[in-house]
Design an enzyme around this catalytic site. Structure first.
Site, PDB file in Angstrom:
ATOM      1  N   ASN A   1      -1.776   2.326   5.610  1.00 53.16           N
ATOM      2  CA  ASN A   1      -0.883   1.245   5.216  1.00 53.16           C
ATOM      3  C   ASN A   1      -0.521   0.496   6.489  1.00 53.16           C
ATOM      4  O   ASN A   1      -0.055   1.111   7.449  1.00 53.16           O
ATOM      5  CB  ASN A   1       0.380   1.843   4.560  1.00 53.16           C
ATOM      6  N   GLY A   2      -0.758  -0.824   6.505  1.00 50.98           N
ATOM      7  CA  GLY A   2      -0.465  -1.601   7.707  1.00 50.98           C
ATOM      8  C   GLY A   2      -1.619  -2.546   7.988  1.00 50.98           C
ATOM      9  O   GLY A   2      -2.481  -2.764   7.130  1.00 50.98           O
TER      10      GLY A   2
ATOM     11  N   GLU B   1       8.506 -15.210 -10.279  1.00 54.11           N
ATOM     12  CA  GLU B   1       7.891 -13.928  -9.905  1.00 54.11           C
ATOM     13  C   GLU B   1       7.258 -13.213 -11.090  1.00 54.11           C
ATOM     14  O   GLU B   1       6.167 -12.674 -10.987  1.00 54.11           O
ATOM     15  CB  GLU B   1       8.971 -12.960  -9.368  1.00 54.11           C
TER      16      GLU B   1
ATOM     17  N   CYS C   1       0.829  -1.194   0.000  1.00 56.42           N
ATOM     18  CA  CYS C   1       0.000   0.000   0.000  1.00 56.42           C
ATOM     19  C   CYS C   1       0.873   1.258   0.000  1.00 56.42           C
ATOM     20  O   CYS C   1       1.877   1.325   0.701  1.00 56.42           O
ATOM     21  CB  CYS C   1      -0.929   0.091   1.206  1.00 56.42           C
TER      22      CYS C   1
ATOM     23  N   GLU D   1      17.945 -17.787  -6.785  1.00 56.23           N
ATOM     24  CA  GLU D   1      17.533 -16.445  -7.194  1.00 56.23           C
ATOM     25  C   GLU D   1      17.050 -16.455  -8.655  1.00 56.23           C
ATOM     26  O   GLU D   1      16.067 -15.797  -8.995  1.00 56.23           O
ATOM     27  CB  GLU D   1      18.706 -15.467  -6.992  1.00 56.23           C
TER      28      GLU D   1
ATOM     29  N   LYS E   1       6.431  -4.694  -3.826  1.00 57.56           N
ATOM     30  CA  LYS E   1       7.881  -4.547  -3.658  1.00 57.56           C
ATOM     31  C   LYS E   1       8.273  -4.476  -2.196  1.00 57.56           C
ATOM     32  O   LYS E   1       9.283  -5.010  -1.781  1.00 57.56           O
ATOM     33  CB  LYS E   1       8.358  -3.306  -4.390  1.00 57.56           C
TER      34      LYS E   1
ATOM     35  N   LYS F   1      13.346 -15.281  -9.764  1.00 57.39           N
ATOM     36  CA  LYS F   1      13.090 -14.241 -10.765  1.00 57.39           C
ATOM     37  C   LYS F   1      12.086 -14.746 -11.794  1.00 57.39           C
ATOM     38  O   LYS F   1      11.143 -14.044 -12.158  1.00 57.39           O
ATOM     39  CB  LYS F   1      14.381 -13.826 -11.508  1.00 57.39           C
TER      40      LYS F   1
ATOM     41  N   HIS G   1      18.205 -36.565  -5.324  1.00 54.80           N
ATOM     42  CA  HIS G   1      17.357 -37.006  -4.209  1.00 54.80           C
ATOM     43  C   HIS G   1      15.902 -36.579  -4.412  1.00 54.80           C
ATOM     44  O   HIS G   1      15.179 -36.404  -3.446  1.00 54.80           O
ATOM     45  CB  HIS G   1      17.907 -36.464  -2.891  1.00 54.80           C
TER      46      HIS G   1
ATOM     47  N   TRP H   1      -2.598  -2.855  -1.720  1.00 48.18           N
ATOM     48  CA  TRP H   1      -2.250  -4.271  -1.866  1.00 48.18           C
ATOM     49  C   TRP H   1      -3.078  -4.974  -0.809  1.00 48.18           C
ATOM     50  O   TRP H   1      -2.822  -4.831   0.387  1.00 48.18           O
ATOM     51  CB  TRP H   1      -0.757  -4.465  -1.616  1.00 48.18           C
TER      52      TRP H   1
HETATM   53  C1  G6P Z   1       9.318  -8.603  -1.571  1.00 45.39           C
HETATM   54  C2  G6P Z   1       9.890  -8.249  -2.928  1.00 45.39           C
HETATM   55  C3  G6P Z   1      11.197  -9.001  -3.155  1.00 45.39           C
HETATM   56  C4  G6P Z   1      12.164  -8.724  -2.013  1.00 45.39           C
HETATM   57  C5  G6P Z   1      11.551  -9.041  -0.664  1.00 45.39           C
HETATM   58  C6  G6P Z   1      12.410  -8.535   0.475  1.00 45.39           C
HETATM   59  O1  G6P Z   1       8.905  -9.922  -1.581  1.00 45.39           O
HETATM   60  O2  G6P Z   1       8.958  -8.565  -3.948  1.00 45.39           O
HETATM   61  O3  G6P Z   1      11.774  -8.591  -4.380  1.00 45.39           O
HETATM   62  O4  G6P Z   1      13.325  -9.480  -2.197  1.00 45.39           O
HETATM   63  O5  G6P Z   1      10.276  -8.391  -0.532  1.00 45.39           O
HETATM   64  O6  G6P Z   1      12.469  -7.136   0.406  1.00 45.39           O
HETATM   65  P1  G6P Z   1      13.597  -6.244   1.045  1.00 45.39           P
HETATM   66  O7  G6P Z   1      13.191  -4.831   0.717  1.00 45.39           O
HETATM   67  O8  G6P Z   1      13.576  -6.517   2.515  1.00 45.39           O
HETATM   68  O9  G6P Z   1      14.882  -6.628   0.415  1.00 45.39           O
END
Ligand code: G6P
Length: 608
Positions: free
Chosen positions: A100-101, A488, A2, A481, A603, A485, A504, A74
């Site tokens: 927000n929260g 996501e 949010c 990672e 994000k 990616k 395994h 969100w």
């Molecule tokens: C969310 C984002 C990710 C990020 C994660 C941790 O899930 O979509 O891209 O890695 O939060 O965020 P931070 O700001 O703590 O690195």
């Protein structure tokens, strides 16, 4: 999670609020709304969908006034519908607020308020706040907000307006980021600085427990006893270009391509060639404190957790200190072991991730010194940590983290180097690492030149429903990672695994329809990874190998092979992760996905 923005001043508020929402949209984008104060009270418009939908509607149905609040959501409590969108109102229509929260005792509050006759119109936890303020006693809006919040458990970044007190916004912060933007005869409230940067570079970061009152002529900050709090005015150092697309079709691609510069920015001024070490001024870790460290605990989420796994290899290798890497969301609820000599490192791009922040607080409560490796200057983790390393990678807007990941690794290597040099790593080895770090920006540029070949790979494999990513040692987290990616942003199911662990379980999945991405630069386990490739090949899997210059030809095994430049094995993740970012990006684009705003994600996850 949010985004909120508010404006009081002399200009037409709606365009300023809409522009702010557009910049905050990375925080959530399932619905949006605005409340504008004009001569006739508070006018609210809110609907499901993105900010541009709200903008189009306001084009037909303009709302004019010189103060207002707005929100991009969100969803946590209640579906992402127009009705559940913010701003929320009380029964009388006097109050409008954006939040927000999460209000954790919302169910109990709602039941009590309904018993008292309040009519709720949404399924959200936030609406309880509007009704609480409606009932709260007090001469001013801030008095009523303070009185209402006394009943609330949970987290909030909150901006409230009252039709009866035009031109005033009351802001409150508890656990969710909020800052004030300070202009001339105009003030802003926002979830982060990007939303106000077009109008002012002067910002005030609020602390938990702060209440701020904004009018067109002044602002002040108080606590819940109405005592005035002095808060510094900070200068935002980055400029607007950093949050614009600058000719790229997506922020994600822009941020991938920026990596030579962002890696350089993370290194800038920190490499001491002569002494073979790093200068990390913000660490606040004097030599005596370094000597006392017996173990390091890394807490993080998502991509930052993956960089923590890379950091474990690097730091253990350079310092001999045992490192454990924890999902912050799990760690915070485990029994905290108060072991003397523990150093906790919170890694977070945003510096606001709720679980990481709470894990850091729990570690501190158990007696640990805490450091932050953070990108966003002035964020909560950065401010609460005892010290740390800023990434200086500039704003990361694409929801999928890219440039922050490579900068986090660079920061962790510098930390390992600094600690290692105090604990027996010899100067010669230190110098070698410093020299190789200094070469990285140029090697990152050369790696990015692989883009056309990665795009060709994407075209070949974009229709596959599953991917497996395999790596070993310091490149196992890179495999994790790479898989993250892809899932996501393209919604393709992808799993990352240690290459040898494949036999395994995941090996059962392998057939001609399963692309297997190997991360295999030149290092001590390279030959072992080649053996794992053979196991895949023997079962008819498709092999895409990301290897490095200096390694032998893999064409007998791999369907495709791409080579990143050679570097020290410990630094290789900075290079090997880049083609995986590009692969995910191009596959997502080919599949028509919204790369910068993938479904269901946000994000900055400021709820637990
Ligand atoms: C969310 C984002 C990710 C990020 C994660 C941790 O899930 O979509 O891209 O890695 O939060 O965020 P931070 O700001 O703590 O690195």
């Amino acid at each position: 999670m949010c985004g909120i923005i508010g404006y009081v001043g002399t200009r037409d508020a709606a365009p300023i609020l809409l522009e702010g929402l557009r910049r905050l949209e990375y925080r959530g984008y399932d619905s949006a709304g605005v409340a504008i104060q004009n001569g006739a009270g508070l006018q609210v418009l809110k609907l499901a969908g993105r900010v541009h939908v709200l903008k189009e509607r306001l084009g037909h149905q303009p709302l004019h006034g010189t103060s207002g609040i707005a929100h991009t959501r969100w969803a946590t409590h209640g579906a992402p519908t127009g009705r559940n969108a913010h701003p929320h109102r009380d029964c009388t229509g006097d109050i409008a607020l954006v939040h927000n929260g999460i209000i954790e005792n919302a169910d109990a509050l709602r039941a009590a308020l309904e018993r008292q006759g309040h009519r709720f119109t949404t399924e959200t936890d936030t609406e309880t706040l509007a009704h609480l303020i409606e009932d709260a006693a007090g001469a001013t809006l801030e008095d009523r907000v303070i009185a209402a919040l006394a009943h609330v458990e949970g987290t909030y970044g909150l901006a409230v307006m009252s039709a009866a007190q035009p031109g005033k916004i009351v802001v409150a912060r508890q656990g969710s980021p909020v800052l004030l933007g300070i202009g001339e005869n105009e003030f802003f409230v926002a979830s982060d600085a990007s939303a106000v940067l077009e109008y002012t570079r002067s910002v005030v970061y609020l602390d938990d427990g702060d209440i701020a009152v904004l009018t067109p002529t002044e602002y002040h900050v108080i606590d819940s006893d109405s005592h005035v709090q002095l808060r510094e005015v900070d200068d935002v150092t980055w400029d607007l270009a950093a949050i614009e697309l600058g000719g790229y079709p997506h922020f994600m691609l822009k941020e991938i391509m920026e990596q030579p510069d962002t890696v350089r920015a993370t290194l800038r001024g920190r490499l001491l060639f002569e002494h073979g070490t790093a200068r990390l001024n913000g660490l606040n870790l004097p030599p005596e404190a370094c000597a006392e460290i017996r173990r390091i605990v890394v807490v993080a989420c998502g991509t930052s957790w993956h960089s923590g796994l890379v950091g474990r290899h690097v730091i253990e290798d350079l310092t001999g200190i045992p490192v454990q890497v924890e999902y912050a969301s799990e760690y915070r609820y485990r029994r905290q072991l108060a072991l003397p000599g523990t150093l906790t490192i919170a890694i977070s791009q945003s510096g606001e991730t709720a679980d990481t922040l709470e894990a850091m607080r729990a570690a501190r409560a158990a007696g640990s010194r805490v450091l932050g490796i953070v990108n966003v200057v002035g964020s909560t983790i950065a401010r609460e940590a005892d010290g740390g390393i800023y990434l200086h990678a500039g704003p990361e807007i694409g929801v999928a983290s890219t440039k922050a990941f490579t900068s986090q690794i660079v920061a962790l290597v510098m930390l390992g180097l600094y600690l290692g040099r105090q604990r027996g790593l010899d100067e010669e080895q230190g110098r070698e690492i410093v020299c190789r770090l200094a070469q990285l920006p140029q090697l990152v540029s050369r790696t990015l030149a692989l883009e056309p070949q990665v795009k060709a790979l994407a075209e070949r494999y974009a229709d596959k429903p599953n991917f497996l990513y395999l790596g070993r040692g310091v490149n196992f987290p890179v495999a994790l990672e790479g898989a993250l990616k892809l899932k996501e942003i393209s919604y393709i199911h992808a799993e990352g695994y240690p290459a040898a662990e494949m036999k395994h379980g995941p090996i059962a999945l392998i057939d001609a329809n399963m692309p297997v991405v190997f991360v295999a630069p030149k290092d001590d386990v390279y030959q072992k990874v080649v053996s794992n490739m053979q196991e895949v090949k023997a079962r008819g899997g498709r092999i895409i190998a990301f290897t490095s210059e200096g390694n032998g030809d893999l064409s007998a095994l791999a369907d495709q092979q791409l080579r990143v430049p050679a570097t020290l094995p410990l630094l290789s993740p900075v290079l090997t992760s880049i083609p995986l970012q590009l692969l995910a990006y191009h596959i997502a684009v080919l599949r028509g996905c919204d790369v910068d705003r993938p479904r269901n994600l946000a994000k900055s996850v400021t709820v637990e």
